[in-house]
Design a protein around this motif. Structure first.
Motif, PDB file in Angstrom:
ATOM      1  N   HIS A 190      17.097 -35.984  -9.586  1.00  0.00           N
ATOM      2  CA  HIS A 190      16.052 -35.015  -9.757  1.00  0.00           C
ATOM      3  C   HIS A 190      16.268 -33.895 -10.532  1.00  0.00           C
ATOM      4  N   HIS A 234      14.471 -31.681 -13.978  1.00  0.00           N
ATOM      5  CA  HIS A 234      13.452 -31.373 -14.718  1.00  0.00           C
ATOM      6  C   HIS A 234      13.840 -31.250 -16.239  1.00  0.00           C
ATOM      7  N   HIS A 250       8.234 -34.120 -14.241  1.00  0.00           N
ATOM      8  CA  HIS A 250       6.809 -34.255 -13.913  1.00  0.00           C
ATOM      9  C   HIS A 250       6.066 -35.183 -14.825  1.00  0.00           C
ATOM     10  N   GLU A 274       8.609 -37.972 -11.945  1.00  0.00           N
ATOM     11  CA  GLU A 274       8.299 -37.581 -10.595  1.00  0.00           C
ATOM     12  C   GLU A 274       6.651 -37.658 -10.581  1.00  0.00           C
ATOM     13  N   ASP A 305      16.430 -31.065  -7.651  1.00  0.00           N
ATOM     14  CA  ASP A 305      15.097 -30.503  -8.152  1.00  0.00           C
ATOM     15  C   ASP A 305      15.532 -29.330  -9.347  1.00  0.00           C
ATOM     16  N   HIS A 344      15.387 -27.088 -12.211  1.00  0.00           N
ATOM     17  CA  HIS A 344      14.617 -26.690 -13.402  1.00  0.00           C
ATOM     18  C   HIS A 344      15.300 -25.654 -14.353  1.00  0.00           C
TER      19      HIS A 344
HETATM   20 ZN   LIG Z   1      10.862 -32.027  -8.867  1.00  0.00          ZN
END
Ligand SMILES: [Zn+2]
Ligand SMILES: [Zn+2]
Length: 245
Positions: free
Chosen positions: A5, A7, A39, A80, A221, A223
């Protein structure tokens, strides 16, 4: 260890660095695998906080070249995405799954299509309405997404309760349904290392309901490259929060 995960800058709310910087850092950390799940765009670009639909090809082909360039780490390509019945009916998830480069779709339900109203979404509702109802809308969308068969794992399932204060029986019931549906579908629930850093995004009440033998996956997650590194180093400590046994 795998880094799941991650981004990219394309979503507009992540660090503005080339994808390769994540790969280089993951290699230097000694990770065996890295999964990019930026995303997903939707046709017509109806949503913010994600790449434009026109950038999808470039996202996939850039990661594909990195995959060929780096042999010391396994690079995986994913997206995602929220589950929206309207886009399922029009065949968009089937289309994404038919492409040869993406390996997985990760179910990350940040908003929901309003029931019975295609192309109307929860973010247009009032704050008062969402404070009361958002978790039901997102929870039901997650259940539909799990049952659709399009997705590999459920990202941050406990985040649907981000607007809730008191834990209620209704929240407990919807949690049990999600946990059961994921188990029936053989889908892992994501223990999100970003959520656990924010009190409103992580719900210990949810994780208490998850059986010890349930399928789980750790999601970074990330970023930014620094977030990825920080979560890699803190993972062992943070993951204890998700195992309240
Ligand atoms: Zn995410
Ligand atoms: Zn994001």
């Amino acid at each position: 260890m795998e880094i799941f995960h991650v981004h990219t800058y394309r979503c507009g709310h992540a660090e503005n660095v080339p994808d390769e910087e994540y790969v280089k850092k993951a290699v230097s950390l000694g990770a065996d695998e890295i999964w990019f799940t930026d995303h997903a765009p939707f046709p017509g670009d109806p949503f913010g906080s994600r790449m434009n639909y026109a950038q999808l090809d470039e996202y996939l082909s850039t990661l594909f070249s990195l995959k060929q360039k780096y042999t010391e780490i396994r690079i995986h390509i994913g997206l995602e995405a929220e589950y929206f019945p309207g886009f399922d009916k029009s065949g968009y998830y089937d289309y994404l799954r038919s492409l040869d480069k993406p390996e997985i779709l990760l179910l990350g339900q940040h908003m929901a299509e309003m029931p019975g109203t295609p192309h109307a979404y929860s973010f247009s509702e009032s704050r008062e309405y969402l404070d009361e109802n958002e978790y039901r809308l997102l929870g039901n969308a997650i259940l539909q997404g799990i049952r659709s068969g399009h997705f590999y794992a459920v990202a941050h399932p406990d985040r649907i309760f981000r607007r809730c204060n008191e834990w209620t029986e209704d929240m407990e019931n919807i949690s049990i349904k999600i946990i059961q549906a994921a188990a029936d579908a053989g889908m892992p629930l994501e223990m999100n290392l970003s959520s656990v850093e924010s009190p409103e995004l992580y719900r210990k009440e949810f994780w208490r309901l998850v059986p010890e033998n349930a399928k789980r996956i750790t999601g970074f997650d990330a970023h930014s490259v620094d977030q990825m590194e920080y979560r890699f180093n803190e993972a062992a400590v943070r993951l204890r929060e998700f195992r309240p046994f």
